[in-house]
Design a protein around this motif. Structure first.
Motif, PDB file in Angstrom:
ATOM      1  N   LEU A   5       0.829  -1.201   0.000  1.00 40.00           N
ATOM      2  CA  LEU A   5       0.000   0.000   0.000  1.00 40.00           C
ATOM      3  C   LEU A   5       0.869   1.259   0.000  1.00 40.00           C
ATOM      4  O   LEU A   5       0.607   2.213  -0.740  1.00 40.00           O
ATOM      5  CB  LEU A   5      -0.937   0.000   1.212  1.00 40.00           C
ATOM      6  CG  LEU A   5      -1.963   1.117   1.283  1.00 40.00           C
ATOM      7  CD1 LEU A   5      -2.859   1.116   0.060  1.00 40.00           C
ATOM      8  CD2 LEU A   5      -2.810   0.982   2.541  1.00 40.00           C
ATOM      9  N   LYS A   6       1.915   1.241   0.798  1.00 40.90           N
ATOM     10  CA  LYS A   6       2.831   2.382   0.873  1.00 40.90           C
ATOM     11  C   LYS A   6       3.472   2.643  -0.485  1.00 40.90           C
ATOM     12  O   LYS A   6       3.504   3.789  -0.964  1.00 40.90           O
ATOM     13  CB  LYS A   6       3.913   2.111   1.926  1.00 40.90           C
ATOM     14  CG  LYS A   6       4.969   3.179   2.026  1.00 40.90           C
ATOM     15  CD  LYS A   6       6.028   2.776   3.028  1.00 40.90           C
ATOM     16  CE  LYS A   6       7.213   3.715   2.974  1.00 40.90           C
ATOM     17  NZ  LYS A   6       8.296   3.280   3.849  1.00 40.90           N
ATOM     18  N   ILE A  11       4.052   5.543  -5.674  1.00 40.99           N
ATOM     19  CA  ILE A  11       4.074   5.496  -7.151  1.00 40.99           C
ATOM     20  C   ILE A  11       2.976   6.392  -7.726  1.00 40.99           C
ATOM     21  O   ILE A  11       3.205   7.126  -8.691  1.00 40.99           O
ATOM     22  CB  ILE A  11       3.951   4.047  -7.649  1.00 40.99           C
ATOM     23  CG1 ILE A  11       5.258   3.296  -7.322  1.00 40.99           C
ATOM     24  CG2 ILE A  11       3.658   3.998  -9.141  1.00 40.99           C
ATOM     25  CD1 ILE A  11       5.190   1.803  -7.535  1.00 40.99           C
ATOM     26  N   LEU A  12       1.791   6.362  -7.132  1.00 38.62           N
ATOM     27  CA  LEU A  12       0.698   7.224  -7.600  1.00 38.62           C
ATOM     28  C   LEU A  12       1.046   8.706  -7.446  1.00 38.62           C
ATOM     29  O   LEU A  12       0.790   9.514  -8.349  1.00 38.62           O
ATOM     30  CB  LEU A  12      -0.599   6.915  -6.869  1.00 38.62           C
ATOM     31  CG  LEU A  12      -1.309   5.629  -7.265  1.00 38.62           C
ATOM     32  CD1 LEU A  12      -2.500   5.366  -6.354  1.00 38.62           C
ATOM     33  CD2 LEU A  12      -1.760   5.694  -8.712  1.00 38.62           C
TER      34      LEU A  12
END
Length: 165
Positions: A5-6, A11-12
């Motif tokens: 998730l991190k 990346i997003l």
């Protein structure tokens, strides 16, 4: 799972920063401002105001880009809508249209305004000045129709065939 998730969020975020460098084209080509619809049909100040508030951002070279037009990917949608709007009708190039095209444009525009298809609801949500009341619609339609009736270039034969004595 937390690690995944991190990294996904990182990346997003990096992706969002990178796409900000892909800008839309806000340049305006050279054009004859005396050929603009409102320059040729300047007799109705209220009609001009309504036309500019409801139509000109997408259908002319007088687009006013709001703050959110600087943030991708929203900017891409704004740019695409303006591009499409100008392809369909560009009031800045009014005198370049044929008499037949002008008549068709006026007729279609009046229909779309009357039916509530234009201005687009998404545009109206972000631009309160483009929210046309029934009275505003009638004023705008009357202005468009009177421009067609009162303009010699809209009459049969057009301005190119008028006799000069």
């Amino acid at each position: 799972m937390k690690k995944f998730l991190k990294w996904t969020v990182i990346i997003l975020l990096i992706g969002m920063v990178i796409i900000q460098f892909i800008r839309i084209d806000k340049s305006v080509p050279e054009y004859d401002k005396s050929g603009d619809f409102t320059a040729v049909n300047s007799q109705d100040a209220e009609g001009i105001k309504l036309l500019k508030n409801a139509c000109y951002d997408c259908h002319s070279y007088e687009s006013k880009y709001p703050w959110y037009s600087n943030i991708a990917p929203v900017s891409w949608m704004v740019g695409h809508h303006i591009e499409e709007g100008r392809e369909h009708l560009n009031f800045s190039l009014w005198t370049s249209y044929s008499v037949e095209d002008k008549a068709e444009i006026i007729e279609e525009s009046c229909e779309e305004i009357q039916e509530g298809e234009m201005p687009m609801s998404g545009y109206v949500r972000m631009h309160a000045e483009a929210d046309l009341s029934e009275q505003d619609k009638q004023v705008l339609i009357t202005y468009l129709k009177s421009a067609a009736v009162g303009n010699p270039s809209m009459q049969s034969g057009g301005e190119d065939e008028q006799d000069e004595d």
